[in-house]
Design an enzyme around this catalytic site. Sequence first.
Site, PDB file in Angstrom:
ATOM      1  N   HIS A   3      -4.606 -27.442 -27.697  1.00  0.00           N
ATOM      2  CA  HIS A   3      -3.777 -26.323 -28.148  1.00  0.00           C
ATOM      3  C   HIS A   3      -2.524 -26.214 -27.297  1.00  0.00           C
ATOM      4  O   HIS A   3      -2.511 -25.541 -26.268  1.00  0.00           O
ATOM      5  CB  HIS A   3      -4.620 -25.034 -28.067  1.00  0.00           C
ATOM      6  CG  HIS A   3      -3.961 -23.841 -28.689  1.00  0.00           C
ATOM      7  ND1 HIS A   3      -4.681 -22.770 -29.168  1.00  0.00           N
ATOM      8  CD2 HIS A   3      -2.665 -23.538 -28.920  1.00  0.00           C
ATOM      9  CE1 HIS A   3      -3.852 -21.856 -29.656  1.00  0.00           C
ATOM     10  NE2 HIS A   3      -2.627 -22.305 -29.513  1.00  0.00           N
TER      11      HIS A   3
ATOM     12  N   LEU B 129       4.702 -27.554 -28.418  1.00  0.00           N
ATOM     13  CA  LEU B 129       5.753 -28.439 -27.931  1.00  0.00           C
ATOM     14  C   LEU B 129       7.145 -27.988 -28.354  1.00  0.00           C
ATOM     15  O   LEU B 129       8.131 -28.625 -27.979  1.00  0.00           O
ATOM     16  CB  LEU B 129       5.507 -29.877 -28.411  1.00  0.00           C
ATOM     17  CG  LEU B 129       4.339 -30.600 -27.732  1.00  0.00           C
ATOM     18  CD1 LEU B 129       4.196 -32.025 -28.289  1.00  0.00           C
ATOM     19  CD2 LEU B 129       4.543 -30.665 -26.222  1.00  0.00           C
ATOM     20  N   ARG B 130       7.211 -26.959 -29.145  1.00  0.00           N
ATOM     21  CA  ARG B 130       8.493 -26.326 -29.533  1.00  0.00           C
ATOM     22  C   ARG B 130       9.458 -27.273 -30.230  1.00  0.00           C
ATOM     23  O   ARG B 130      10.655 -26.963 -30.354  1.00  0.00           O
ATOM     24  CB  ARG B 130       9.193 -25.720 -28.310  1.00  0.00           C
ATOM     25  CG  ARG B 130       8.368 -24.721 -27.547  1.00  0.00           C
ATOM     26  CD  ARG B 130       7.924 -23.565 -28.410  1.00  0.00           C
ATOM     27  NE  ARG B 130       7.346 -22.486 -27.622  1.00  0.00           N
ATOM     28  CZ  ARG B 130       6.414 -21.651 -28.069  1.00  0.00           C
ATOM     29  NH1 ARG B 130       5.931 -21.774 -29.291  1.00  0.00           N
ATOM     30  NH2 ARG B 130       5.952 -20.692 -27.282  1.00  0.00           N
TER      31      ARG B 130
ATOM     32  N   ASN C 224       3.702 -24.406 -35.520  1.00  0.00           N
ATOM     33  CA  ASN C 224       4.549 -23.230 -35.755  1.00  0.00           C
ATOM     34  C   ASN C 224       5.929 -23.407 -35.130  1.00  0.00           C
ATOM     35  O   ASN C 224       6.380 -22.641 -34.291  1.00  0.00           O
ATOM     36  CB  ASN C 224       3.877 -21.942 -35.252  1.00  0.00           C
ATOM     37  CG  ASN C 224       3.565 -21.971 -33.768  1.00  0.00           C
ATOM     38  OD1 ASN C 224       3.301 -23.025 -33.182  1.00  0.00           O
ATOM     39  ND2 ASN C 224       3.618 -20.799 -33.137  1.00  0.00           N
TER      40      ASN C 224
ATOM     41  N   HIS D 292      -6.316 -18.837 -35.827  1.00  0.00           N
ATOM     42  CA  HIS D 292      -5.839 -17.737 -34.989  1.00  0.00           C
ATOM     43  C   HIS D 292      -6.355 -16.474 -35.660  1.00  0.00           C
ATOM     44  O   HIS D 292      -5.877 -16.103 -36.724  1.00  0.00           O
ATOM     45  CB  HIS D 292      -4.306 -17.791 -34.943  1.00  0.00           C
ATOM     46  CG  HIS D 292      -3.650 -16.593 -34.341  1.00  0.00           C
ATOM     47  ND1 HIS D 292      -2.865 -16.653 -33.225  1.00  0.00           N
ATOM     48  CD2 HIS D 292      -3.656 -15.274 -34.702  1.00  0.00           C
ATOM     49  CE1 HIS D 292      -2.399 -15.440 -32.928  1.00  0.00           C
ATOM     50  NE2 HIS D 292      -2.861 -14.594 -33.818  1.00  0.00           N
TER      51      HIS D 292
ATOM     52  N   ASN E 213      -0.666 -13.574 -26.400  1.00  0.00           N
ATOM     53  CA  ASN E 213      -1.410 -13.189 -27.596  1.00  0.00           C
ATOM     54  C   ASN E 213      -2.512 -14.202 -27.839  1.00  0.00           C
ATOM     55  O   ASN E 213      -2.203 -15.373 -28.036  1.00  0.00           O
ATOM     56  CB  ASN E 213      -0.498 -13.143 -28.830  1.00  0.00           C
ATOM     57  CG  ASN E 213      -1.227 -12.623 -30.073  1.00  0.00           C
ATOM     58  OD1 ASN E 213      -2.429 -12.343 -30.037  1.00  0.00           O
ATOM     59  ND2 ASN E 213      -0.509 -12.469 -31.158  1.00  0.00           N
TER      60      ASN E 213
ATOM     61  N   ASP F 134      -3.188 -23.362 -24.547  1.00  0.00           N
ATOM     62  CA  ASP F 134      -2.225 -22.615 -25.369  1.00  0.00           C
ATOM     63  C   ASP F 134      -0.881 -22.584 -24.645  1.00  0.00           C
ATOM     64  O   ASP F 134      -0.197 -21.554 -24.576  1.00  0.00           O
ATOM     65  CB  ASP F 134      -2.730 -21.188 -25.652  1.00  0.00           C
ATOM     66  CG  ASP F 134      -1.957 -20.512 -26.786  1.00  0.00           C
ATOM     67  OD1 ASP F 134      -2.260 -19.348 -27.103  1.00  0.00           O
ATOM     68  OD2 ASP F 134      -1.019 -21.138 -27.338  1.00  0.00           O
TER      69      ASP F 134
ATOM     70  N   HIS G 122       8.609 -20.782 -22.967  1.00  0.00           N
ATOM     71  CA  HIS G 122       9.643 -19.846 -23.434  1.00  0.00           C
ATOM     72  C   HIS G 122      10.874 -19.960 -22.561  1.00  0.00           C
ATOM     73  O   HIS G 122      10.779 -20.174 -21.356  1.00  0.00           O
ATOM     74  CB  HIS G 122       9.126 -18.402 -23.389  1.00  0.00           C
ATOM     75  CG  HIS G 122       8.248 -18.073 -24.548  1.00  0.00           C
ATOM     76  ND1 HIS G 122       8.716 -18.003 -25.841  1.00  0.00           N
ATOM     77  CD2 HIS G 122       6.922 -17.813 -24.596  1.00  0.00           C
ATOM     78  CE1 HIS G 122       7.696 -17.714 -26.646  1.00  0.00           C
ATOM     79  NE2 HIS G 122       6.605 -17.599 -25.925  1.00  0.00           N
TER      80      HIS G 122
END
Lengths: 439, 328
Positions: free
Chosen positions: A69, A72-73, A103, A188, A287, A314, A318
């Site tokens: 999980h 990698l953006r 996502n 999720h 989250n 996870d 950022h």
Amino acid sequence: MLFVKERRGDDLVLRGARVLDPAEGIDAVLDVRIDAGVIAAVGTQVDANEHRVVDGTGLVLAPAFVDPHVHLRTPGREDEETIASGTAAAAAGGFCAILAMPNTEPVVDSAATLGALVDAARREAEVQVGFLAAITRGQHGAELTEMAELADAGAVAFSDDGVPVTSAGLMRRALQYASVTGRLLALHCEETSLTYGSHVHEGSVAAELGFTGYPSVGESVMVERDLALARYEDQPLHLLHLSAAESVAGLRRARDAGVRASGEVTPHHLVLTDEAVRSLDSNMKMNPPLRAESDRLALLDALRDGTIEAIATDHAPHARHEKDAPFEAAPFGVTGLETAFSVLYTQLVRPGLLPLATLVDRMSTGPARIFGLDRPRVAVGATANLVLLDLDAEWQVREDAFRSRSANSWLLGETLTGRVVLTIAAGATAHERLAVTSA
Amino acid sequence: MTSIRLVRDELRPPGPPPRRHLLSIADLTRDDVERLLGAARTFAASMDRELKKLPTLKGRLIVNLFYESSTRTSSSFELAAKRLSADTLNIKSAGSSVDKGESLRDTALTLGAYDPDVIVIRHPQIGAPQLVADATSAHIVNAGDGKHQHPTQALLDLYTLQQELGRLEGLHVAIVGDVLHSRVARSLIQIFELVGIHCTLVGPPALLPRDLGVEATTDINAICGADVVYVLRMQNERMEQGANFVPSLREYAARWGITPERLSPGQRVMHPGPMNRGVEIDPRVADSVDSLVELQVRSGLVVRMAVLYDVLTGGPVGVRALAAAEVA
């Protein structure tokens, strides 16, 4: 289903380390020789064959870790992480394989987008990467993606991580249809009508500080729903980032009833509670949120008894300027690839709360098994996916020393004991921090 | 005078025989099926003559009441009735007082006032033919009620197989596609069981009904061993937007579409029509020599003649009379 940069396999001997591979039943001081990236010999007094020799005295040699999980953006937020930087961070953390969540911007919901990522991984990935594809188009929760085509294009599993699949009817269809692909749904679980506007766990800390809280039932209600659907459809599923005792109880009951359900937990949920939020540090904002001590203990119990078979970071990079904001305005998420093993060794293994062998299993064998990947093994004939650990090394987590492009770690400034000193992924050295090597 | 209470049933005078309908394959026995196929063969023989019209049902009134669109079924019932010299009345719901909100019961009562001998009904809801049977004294033939049954389709398919392959027992038929919404599939499954045909259902998981008790798989390769591949239409009109039975028709066609590559030499292909060419069936397959679609449509005429005849003449009695008429 896993993709990596092509490199020459290592010719290497790892001498005298404590080899710990619980799944192979090995816990002994042994030598391991690797020929062209494949384990050629495991034993005592192994012939070096003129390879480079690494002195493993006092170190632990284990199957390398698998993180199921990771964010990698890419595509969309390459400023936060790229395939190159994310896999470099993974290598530094002892991971030979990571699974990337879809996502991104755009969401990975088509064979075209997925194909581009696979190509990029073949060019840039320092460790193996598997890509999940979305369950619904755009992750809007309305229409299923063309899962069979995505699976053929290389999708390792399906998830709408970041958001839940709100409609039970659609969740049911997803469970039915995914069976055609043989790939898992990773879910999720969050009932957003219960969590709207929340930033921290709904408990005494939130009550005191004034934050809108995310109650545990906000997660467990959907965990129960999804487990019930999986039971009715007789399909497997995987629960992402579990945080609440109620969720753990639900998972345990379902598994006891024969449902093919698995779960994962993050290092931060195993170590921290909502007390950490008092600092108002946005690196304590995730989250699902950090919850009460009773939740943490329930998660740890589940990890010990195997109800939860996998640790997943996870890893959520950022941008600095986005995390540098008042708590409520900051995005959710923390990085974790580079510190996962060390913090869990420091906080759980050293104090005797979790055996090292169990930690290795939950970080390597468990995740691989859940997702149907070849598990890293210390065995003759296996591709070398190994990690060398210095359990005594003390090191400080520093903002300027991350391989990740992002530095939003919950461990900034902390001193940890135990460090990855060598990572071999898919037969080639991906990370090295050895003191001295002999020729 | 006081009424006498009978204490023993066998002392009762015989009542009128129960009115014959054809509502569902579930009501038929193997003998019924064989009798109907035999009658169809007899009518087929007369279709080869110059004068294709038979006086068999002269003076009878057959009402075709169609609440759903239809090309094949409605035209073949109409022609079947006419070939047997019956009078026909064809009502489509669109353009009738159904548009004004008139209920099925009232429509049935209205038509019942003409004392039709047979009402052939196609309706989008399960059980509608039964309601019409209760509301009138006509013989009712189900031309398709919602997702429930399409008995004449199953009969004509069986007739087609018999004509093409000679035998029925021991055949293996794979039904591919949207089984969940298919009245054709439900009727076929039952008729196959009556005559000893082995049936496999193949399709996307959400379109295979659970609990049906028939061998089912999502793997299209399961059609390999079948003598016949029976293809069902992807019924978009029964699938609401966002129902997600399949992610897209594109993916359906790629995974379950019947293409020439998926078929083995000698395998026959059937389809109840209408076809979505390029979705459930490749156009090359639809037009190939192994496609029995045209034969199915031609079979439909004589099978429906047999059904109308059978329903009006009381079954076994009628067959003997028919055979006698043939000889004469």
